[in-house]
Design an enzyme around this catalytic site. Structure first.
Site, PDB file in Angstrom:
ATOM      1  N   LYS A  15       1.157  -1.488  -0.597  1.00 43.45           N
ATOM      2  CA  LYS A  15      -0.189  -0.174   0.025  1.00 43.45           C
ATOM      3  C   LYS A  15       0.765   0.928  -0.065  1.00 43.45           C
ATOM      4  CE  LYS A  15      -2.206  -0.848   3.955  1.00 43.45           C
ATOM      5  NZ  LYS A  15      -1.953  -2.149   4.172  1.00 43.45           N
ATOM      6  N   ARG A  90      -9.252   1.730   9.258  1.00 42.36           N
ATOM      7  CA  ARG A  90      -8.710   0.453   9.606  1.00 42.36           C
ATOM      8  C   ARG A  90      -9.823  -0.114  10.431  1.00 42.36           C
ATOM      9  NH1 ARG A  90      -2.965   1.332   8.909  1.00 42.36           N
ATOM     10  NH2 ARG A  90      -1.231  -0.647   9.533  1.00 42.36           N
ATOM     11  N   ARG A 129      11.945  -5.626   5.005  1.00 38.97           N
ATOM     12  CA  ARG A 129      12.205  -4.574   4.166  1.00 38.97           C
ATOM     13  C   ARG A 129      12.229  -3.287   4.959  1.00 38.97           C
ATOM     14  NH1 ARG A 129       5.751  -1.796   4.736  1.00 38.97           N
ATOM     15  NH2 ARG A 129       5.896  -1.841   6.779  1.00 38.97           N
ATOM     16  N   ARG A 162      11.543  -1.213  10.545  1.00 34.51           N
ATOM     17  CA  ARG A 162      11.254  -0.462  11.631  1.00 34.51           C
ATOM     18  C   ARG A 162      10.563  -1.727  12.422  1.00 34.51           C
ATOM     19  NH1 ARG A 162       5.315   0.595   8.001  1.00 34.51           N
ATOM     20  NH2 ARG A 162       4.647  -0.058   9.904  1.00 34.51           N
ATOM     21  N   ARG A 173      -0.491  -7.923  14.037  1.00 32.19           N
ATOM     22  CA  ARG A 173      -0.330  -7.715  12.727  1.00 32.19           C
ATOM     23  C   ARG A 173      -1.555  -8.021  11.855  1.00 32.19           C
ATOM     24  NH1 ARG A 173       4.715  -4.458  10.399  1.00 32.19           N
ATOM     25  NH2 ARG A 173       2.947  -3.449   9.029  1.00 32.19           N
TER      26      ARG A 173
HETATM   27  P1  AMP Z   1       1.429   0.973   9.277  1.00 34.27           P
HETATM   28  O1  AMP Z   1       3.059   2.083   8.602  1.00 34.27           O
HETATM   29  O2  AMP Z   1       0.358   1.597   8.177  1.00 34.27           O
HETATM   30  O3  AMP Z   1       1.980  -0.474   8.674  1.00 34.27           O
HETATM   31  O4  AMP Z   1       0.564   1.778  10.817  1.00 34.27           O
HETATM   32  C1  AMP Z   1       1.653   1.111  11.638  1.00 34.27           C
HETATM   33  C2  AMP Z   1       0.939   0.758  13.491  1.00 34.27           C
HETATM   34  O5  AMP Z   1       1.081   2.351  12.790  1.00 34.27           O
HETATM   35  C3  AMP Z   1       0.116   0.236  12.933  1.00 34.27           C
HETATM   36  O6  AMP Z   1       0.209  -0.983  12.864  1.00 34.27           O
HETATM   37  C4  AMP Z   1      -0.924   0.930  14.342  1.00 34.27           C
HETATM   38  O7  AMP Z   1      -0.175   0.222  15.040  1.00 34.27           O
HETATM   39  C5  AMP Z   1      -1.197   2.171  14.063  1.00 34.27           C
HETATM   40  N1  AMP Z   1      -1.476   2.489  12.991  1.00 34.27           N
HETATM   41  C6  AMP Z   1      -1.294   3.140  11.915  1.00 34.27           C
HETATM   42  N2  AMP Z   1      -2.698   3.149  10.926  1.00 34.27           N
HETATM   43  C7  AMP Z   1      -3.649   3.433  12.216  1.00 34.27           C
HETATM   44  C8  AMP Z   1      -4.725   3.320  11.896  1.00 34.27           C
HETATM   45  N3  AMP Z   1      -5.961   3.811  11.297  1.00 34.27           N
HETATM   46  N4  AMP Z   1      -5.647   3.309  12.976  1.00 34.27           N
HETATM   47  C9  AMP Z   1      -5.036   2.500  14.635  1.00 34.27           C
HETATM   48  N5  AMP Z   1      -4.047   2.585  14.447  1.00 34.27           N
HETATM   49  C10 AMP Z   1      -2.639   2.767  13.030  1.00 34.27           C
END
Ligand code: AMP
Length: 216
Positions: A15, A90, A129, A162, A173
């Protein structure tokens, strides 16, 4: 009316990579909720410190703070023509809140590309990654390596892994995605907005499928 795209799909399906490419090609702003949380964490804001406790466990940050953060971002002038949303919403309640917010900003969710990927491949992809410290550009040790190890091709900043890309957290996740985020597939399908795209192709092939499906 401003047009917003919501990119849906499991962690690691691409994404973020596709959102950046689509944003470059269309001029629409790219809003990544994960990047916004990581930026807050880097700046040690109260929001960043709160988010860290959830992110480290692979859990979702509570809806109220997440929605407030996105609301602030949507109000920025670069979103006036629309944006590509990556990682938000989400949960169904975030999606409901998004619809209300966009109404207020004279916009709407135009289409929801759902990038599909097999779970076992995703775990491997995430552990390979590397992410750029300055701007979140994404590389993969195997499928999309940087020209120089440890250095971002785009802005020369350091690449790091990360914390939440480690195998145990990735599994959590994916589980959280299946439990809390996957209901959004039928949520947007019922609205006639879902566009399914196979995410297990090369980056360029996925981009082409997205551009042609979105008629961009
Ligand atoms: P991502 O970079 O999209 O994989 O997000 C990393 C982490 O940020 C996720 O595992 C959540 O802990 C938090 N996070 C990102 N977007 C959201 C969201 N829309 N709602 C809640 N937590 C989020």
């Amino acid at each position: 009316m401003a047009k917003f795209l919501v990119l849906l799909g499991p962690p690691g399906v691409g994404k973020g990579t596709q959102a950046k490419i689509l944003s470059d090609r269309t001029g629409l702003a790219h809003i990544s909720s994960g990047d916004l949380f990581r930026e807050n964490l880097k700046n040690q804001t109260e929001l960043g410190k709160l988010a860290q406790t959830y992110m480290g466990r692979g859990e979702l940050v509570p809806d109220d703070v997440t929605i407030a953060m996105i609301r602030e971002r949507l109000a920025q002038p670069d979103c006036s023509a629309g944006a590509i949303l990556d990682g938000f919403p989400r949960t169904p309640s975030q999606a409901d809140a998004l619809a209300v917010m966009l109404d207020e900003f004279n916009g709407h969710v135009d289409a929801v590309p759902f990038i599909i990927g097999a779970e076992d491949v995703l775990v491997e992809r995430l552990s390979d990654r590397w992410t750029c410290r300055a701007n979140g550009h994404i590389f993969n040790q195997k499928s999309n390596p940087p020209d120089k190890a440890g250095v971002c091709d785009v802005d020369g900043s350091e690449l790091y892994q990360r914390d939440d890309d480690k195998a145990e957290t990735v599994k959590r996740r994916i589980q959280v995605y299946l439990e809390q985020t996957s209901p959004l597939i039928s949520y947007y399908r019922d609205q006639g907005k879902l566009i399914e795209v196979d995410g297990m192709q090369t980056i360029e092939q996925v981009t082409q499928m997205l551009l042609s499906a979105l008629k961009m």
